[in-house]
Motif scaffolding. Structure first.
Motif, PDB file in Angstrom:
ATOM      1  N   ASN A  36      -0.177   5.176  10.313  1.00  0.00           N
ATOM      2  CA  ASN A  36       0.146   6.586  10.108  1.00  0.00           C
ATOM      3  C   ASN A  36       1.572   6.901  10.533  1.00  0.00           C
ATOM      4  O   ASN A  36       1.980   8.049  10.535  1.00  0.00           O
ATOM      5  N   GLY A  37       2.330   5.859  10.905  1.00  0.00           N
ATOM      6  CA  GLY A  37       3.713   6.077  11.295  1.00  0.00           C
ATOM      7  C   GLY A  37       4.666   5.744  10.168  1.00  0.00           C
ATOM      8  O   GLY A  37       4.424   6.060   9.004  1.00  0.00           O
ATOM      9  N   THR A  38       5.747   5.060  10.504  1.00  0.00           N
ATOM     10  CA  THR A  38       6.761   4.743   9.511  1.00  0.00           C
ATOM     11  C   THR A  38       6.206   3.871   8.385  1.00  0.00           C
ATOM     12  O   THR A  38       6.542   4.066   7.211  1.00  0.00           O
ATOM     13  N   THR A  39       5.340   2.906   8.714  1.00  0.00           N
ATOM     14  CA  THR A  39       4.759   2.045   7.671  1.00  0.00           C
ATOM     15  C   THR A  39       3.972   2.855   6.655  1.00  0.00           C
ATOM     16  O   THR A  39       4.035   2.592   5.452  1.00  0.00           O
ATOM     17  N   GLY A  40       3.235   3.849   7.114  1.00  0.00           N
ATOM     18  CA  GLY A  40       2.453   4.679   6.205  1.00  0.00           C
ATOM     19  C   GLY A  40       3.285   5.637   5.388  1.00  0.00           C
ATOM     20  O   GLY A  40       2.782   6.260   4.445  1.00  0.00           O
ATOM     21  N   PRO A  52       1.564  -0.794   0.420  1.00  0.00           N
ATOM     22  CA  PRO A  52       1.565  -1.411   1.743  1.00  0.00           C
ATOM     23  C   PRO A  52       0.237  -1.324   2.488  1.00  0.00           C
ATOM     24  O   PRO A  52      -0.142  -2.257   3.201  1.00  0.00           O
ATOM     25  N   LEU A  53      -0.494  -0.231   2.324  1.00  0.00           N
ATOM     26  CA  LEU A  53      -1.734  -0.075   3.089  1.00  0.00           C
ATOM     27  C   LEU A  53      -2.850  -0.960   2.551  1.00  0.00           C
ATOM     28  O   LEU A  53      -3.694  -1.446   3.321  1.00  0.00           O
ATOM     29  N   LYS A  54      -2.865  -1.183   1.237  1.00  0.00           N
ATOM     30  CA  LYS A  54      -3.877  -2.084   0.686  1.00  0.00           C
ATOM     31  C   LYS A  54      -3.612  -3.521   1.144  1.00  0.00           C
ATOM     32  O   LYS A  54      -4.544  -4.278   1.420  1.00  0.00           O
ATOM     33  N   TYR A  55      -2.358  -3.896   1.214  1.00  0.00           N
ATOM     34  CA  TYR A  55      -1.994  -5.215   1.724  1.00  0.00           C
ATOM     35  C   TYR A  55      -2.362  -5.354   3.198  1.00  0.00           C
ATOM     36  O   TYR A  55      -3.018  -6.323   3.613  1.00  0.00           O
ATOM     37  N   LEU A  56      -1.985  -4.376   4.002  1.00  0.00           N
ATOM     38  CA  LEU A  56      -2.215  -4.464   5.445  1.00  0.00           C
ATOM     39  C   LEU A  56      -3.681  -4.275   5.809  1.00  0.00           C
ATOM     40  O   LEU A  56      -4.132  -4.778   6.840  1.00  0.00           O
ATOM     41  N   SER A  57      -4.427  -3.579   4.973  1.00  0.00           N
ATOM     42  CA  SER A  57      -5.869  -3.465   5.215  1.00  0.00           C
ATOM     43  C   SER A  57      -6.538  -4.837   5.163  1.00  0.00           C
ATOM     44  O   SER A  57      -7.450  -5.128   5.945  1.00  0.00           O
ATOM     45  N   PHE A  58      -6.061  -5.691   4.248  1.00  0.00           N
ATOM     46  CA  PHE A  58      -6.598  -7.056   4.185  1.00  0.00           C
ATOM     47  C   PHE A  58      -6.259  -7.826   5.455  1.00  0.00           C
ATOM     48  O   PHE A  58      -7.123  -8.497   6.041  1.00  0.00           O
ATOM     49  N   LEU A  59      -4.996  -7.763   5.900  1.00  0.00           N
ATOM     50  CA  LEU A  59      -4.611  -8.468   7.120  1.00  0.00           C
ATOM     51  C   LEU A  59      -5.422  -7.974   8.311  1.00  0.00           C
ATOM     52  O   LEU A  59      -5.830  -8.764   9.173  1.00  0.00           O
ATOM     53  N   LEU A  60      -5.665  -6.675   8.362  1.00  0.00           N
ATOM     54  CA  LEU A  60      -6.445  -6.102   9.455  1.00  0.00           C
ATOM     55  C   LEU A  60      -7.871  -6.636   9.447  1.00  0.00           C
ATOM     56  O   LEU A  60      -8.424  -7.008  10.502  1.00  0.00           O
ATOM     57  N   ARG A  90      -1.562   6.781   1.977  1.00  0.00           N
ATOM     58  CA  ARG A  90      -2.703   7.191   2.796  1.00  0.00           C
ATOM     59  C   ARG A  90      -3.686   8.053   2.009  1.00  0.00           C
ATOM     60  O   ARG A  90      -4.859   8.138   2.351  1.00  0.00           O
ATOM     61  N   GLU A  91      -3.190   8.671   0.960  1.00  0.00           N
ATOM     62  CA  GLU A  91      -4.049   9.548   0.163  1.00  0.00           C
ATOM     63  C   GLU A  91      -5.081   8.754  -0.637  1.00  0.00           C
ATOM     64  O   GLU A  91      -6.220   9.198  -0.813  1.00  0.00           O
ATOM     65  N   ASP A  92      -4.689   7.572  -1.137  1.00  0.00           N
ATOM     66  CA  ASP A  92      -5.611   6.836  -2.001  1.00  0.00           C
ATOM     67  C   ASP A  92      -6.118   5.532  -1.366  1.00  0.00           C
ATOM     68  O   ASP A  92      -6.517   4.609  -2.060  1.00  0.00           O
ATOM     69  N   THR A  93      -6.085   5.470  -0.043  1.00  0.00           N
ATOM     70  CA  THR A  93      -6.611   4.303   0.671  1.00  0.00           C
ATOM     71  C   THR A  93      -7.551   4.760   1.771  1.00  0.00           C
ATOM     72  O   THR A  93      -7.181   5.595   2.604  1.00  0.00           O
ATOM     73  N   SER A 132       5.673   3.369  -9.145  1.00  0.00           N
ATOM     74  CA  SER A 132       4.405   3.029  -8.504  1.00  0.00           C
ATOM     75  C   SER A 132       3.316   3.479  -9.463  1.00  0.00           C
ATOM     76  O   SER A 132       3.579   3.726 -10.649  1.00  0.00           O
ATOM     77  N   SER A 133       2.093   3.594  -8.980  1.00  0.00           N
ATOM     78  CA  SER A 133       1.011   4.076  -9.838  1.00  0.00           C
ATOM     79  C   SER A 133       0.061   4.951  -9.021  1.00  0.00           C
ATOM     80  O   SER A 133      -0.073   4.783  -7.800  1.00  0.00           O
ATOM     81  N   TYR A 134      -0.570   5.888  -9.704  1.00  0.00           N
ATOM     82  CA  TYR A 134      -1.536   6.773  -9.063  1.00  0.00           C
ATOM     83  C   TYR A 134      -2.533   7.246 -10.117  1.00  0.00           C
ATOM     84  O   TYR A 134      -2.132   7.742 -11.167  1.00  0.00           O
ATOM     85  N   GLU A 135      -3.815   7.042  -9.819  1.00  0.00           N
ATOM     86  CA  GLU A 135      -4.898   7.429 -10.727  1.00  0.00           C
ATOM     87  C   GLU A 135      -4.672   6.876 -12.131  1.00  0.00           C
ATOM     88  O   GLU A 135      -4.857   7.564 -13.135  1.00  0.00           O
TER      89      GLU A 135
END
Length: 525
Positions: free
Chosen positions: A67-71, A182-190, A15-18, A283-286
């Motif tokens: 913002n729940g378990t998935t996040g 997961p959020l980048k993937y689900l943002s596309f589906l959304l 959630r921090e980088d999406t 994973s990766s960050y910045e």
């Protein structure tokens, strides 16, 4: 990121980088063919699939999407769900155990296919998953799990070593698994769901279902969404439908720290089967490779001070990889069913067009996707080979009966202990940024003092079934040890099954402190 980062309100890496879209709440009555309640991986994937089938779908989320378990997941996409297949063979037979594997393997391949076909930038990577043992007792269990893999035909390797600096006895590898953002993937589906006519409403709390004169979801604000089908993907089902889900599941919390390691990481996804559990993936960050270190699982509302769990994970990370920099920490909660298989499908045997998906036992990336595929088929009238396995109305005498009594004896003990607990401190003894159970007007109460000295006071009796909540210092919340309900410092519901907030208690203004010395020690009342 600044080194002075505070951990009072842990926010997960995802959630921090999406940057996620925001949606308005539902402000009037509406209609849809399908109403989906819950904006995590199951809800969004189900909405995406049904919209592609031409269905008119409305997605309701009680707070913010993802913002729940998935996040708060570690986002492993794998059919290796800890020690599970030998146990499934004992209770569901070879056919049932194989169906469980196939359902989750198909979910993995669906995610991969969707990412590849649509070129989704979500850092999807393929690696082997590994569960390993460090003691004789768990090595014997791992031996049985390996035998189950062989009998079921699951591609694997069985070794006595791993590529991380941990002393292991045996290690069971499941080949060709994955992890992603997961959020980048689900943002596309959304986005695709919305393009196909889908409607999304955030901060819209579903509280009930009505059937007369027509099927509809009722929101906390009194609005109704009339529909032909309802799908509850809200972690804990927002509607029970006499399924007694609160008595058929229990909630566990687990913890994650994200670090930039000092040592180079050789790759792979790891999970210890011994206690305490340790989970590792990269994973990766910045632009830098980082590690996610998870574990420290315990029943919600039970155990030691939650800050201890973060410290334990940091100690493991430091000893195993070295910590160049700590980046994030967060926790997650998930539900365990009586037989460890999720409840997915018609909420009752009555075929009343109300569906549920819950109880993923911390493996929501594949289980949630498998649920979406199954729910799509059931709603559109297609046959699905996994309907019977995941049926919410099933009941396996062994182990369901044992776990049912065990869970509810645990609830009874907490109910008695909470009511008889003696507390001896007042809210004046709290330091700034500190919370805990206190005595207020002769009764048990919960208090939190913020950094400005304002005190938030609540009745600690859970509004679900009357158990006493406990303070969670790691997330600054009130957690119920009976059925996993969680509440904010002001008493608002954060996790079900509770639907009503904790009772707020009044406090005199002259007790609100702004200059409490930081070294004041608590004093008995």
């Amino acid at each position: 990121m600044k080194e002075s980062r505070k951990w009072e309100q842990p926010e997960p890496l995802w959630r921090e980088d999406t940057k996620l879209k925001k949606f308005d709440p539902l402000e009037k009555d509406a209609t849809a063919e399908v109403v989906i309640v819950g904006g995590g991986i199951t809800g969004i994937t189900t909405a995406y699939l049904l919209a592609k089938e031409g269905r008119d779908v409305a997605l309701l989320e009680g707070s913010e999407l993802l913002n729940g378990t998935t996040g708060h997941t570690t986002a492993k996409i794998t059919a290796q769900h800890d020690l599970i297949y030998y146990e499934l063979m004992q209770h569901f037979g070879k056919e049932g155990a194989l169906a469980y594997y196939k359902a989750n393997d198909e979910a993995l391949r669906f995610i991969r296919g969707t990412v590849k076909q649509n070129q989704i930038d979500c850092n999807l990577q393929t690696e082997d998953a590994c569960i390993y043992s460090t003691t004789d007792n768990y090595t014997r269990k791992l031996d049985k799990e390996y035998q189950a893999y062989q009998e079921l035909g699951i591609p694997c390797e069985y070794k006595n070593e791993v590529s991380i600096d941990v002393d292991v006895q045996q290690a069971l590898y499941m080949k060709d698994q994955s992890h992603f953002h997961p959020l980048k993937y689900l943002s596309f589906l959304l986005d695709e769901f919305i393009k196909n006519g889908g409607k999304v409403y955030e901060n819209t709390v579903a509280v009930d279902v009505e059937r007369d004169p027509e099927l509809c979801v009722v929101t906390k604000d009194g609005h109704r969404v009339s529909c032909d089908n309802i799908v509850s993907c809200s972690h804990f089902p927002f509607y029970d439908g006499t399924g007694f889900y609160f008595a058929r599941m229990h909630a566990d919390r687990s913890y994650v720290v994200a670090i930039e390691p000092e040592q180079e990481y050789a790759g792979g996804m790891y999970l210890s089967v011994d206690q305490p559990v340790r989970s590792v993936r990269k994973s990766s960050y910045e632009g830098k490779e980082i590690l996610l270190i998870g574990g420290e699982s315990h029943r919600t509302g039970e155990g030691v001070d939650t800050d201890f769990h973060y410290r334990a994970l940091e100690e493991f990370a430091s000893e195993t990889f070295g910590i160049k920099k700590k980046l994030f920490q967060w926790s997650a909660q998930d539900l365990f069913t009586l037989d460890k298989v999720p409840y997915i499908g018609q909420i009752t045997k009555n075929k009343d067009h109300i569906y549920v998906a819950t109880g993923y036992k911390k493996w929501g990336m594949t289980s949630g996707t498998a649920a979406a595929l199954l729910l799509r088929d059931q709603i559109t009238g297609k046959k699905n080979p996994y309907t019977e396995l995941f049926s919410p109305s099933r009941f396996q005498a062994d182990p369901s009966l044992k776990k049912f009594f065990s869970n509810n004896l645990n609830v009874a003990s907490h109910l008695l202990e909470g009511k008889s607990e003696r507390v001896g401190f007042s809210h004046e003894a709290l330091k700034k940024g500190e919370g805990g159970v206190i005595q207020y007007n002769g009764e048990r109460a919960g208090a939190y003092k913020d950094e400005d000295g304002q005190v938030y006071l609540v009745d600690t009796t859970c509004t679900h079934m009357g158990c006493e909540v406990e303070w969670n210092s790691g997330e600054h919340s009130w957690d119920c040890p009976c059925h996993g309900s969680r509440f904010s410092i002001e008493g608002d519901v954060m996790e079900g099954p509770a639907k009503q907030p904790l009772k707020r208690l009044s406090i005199d203004k002259d007790t609100q402190e702004t200059d409490q010395p930081e070294n004041d020690m608590p004093e008995p009342v």
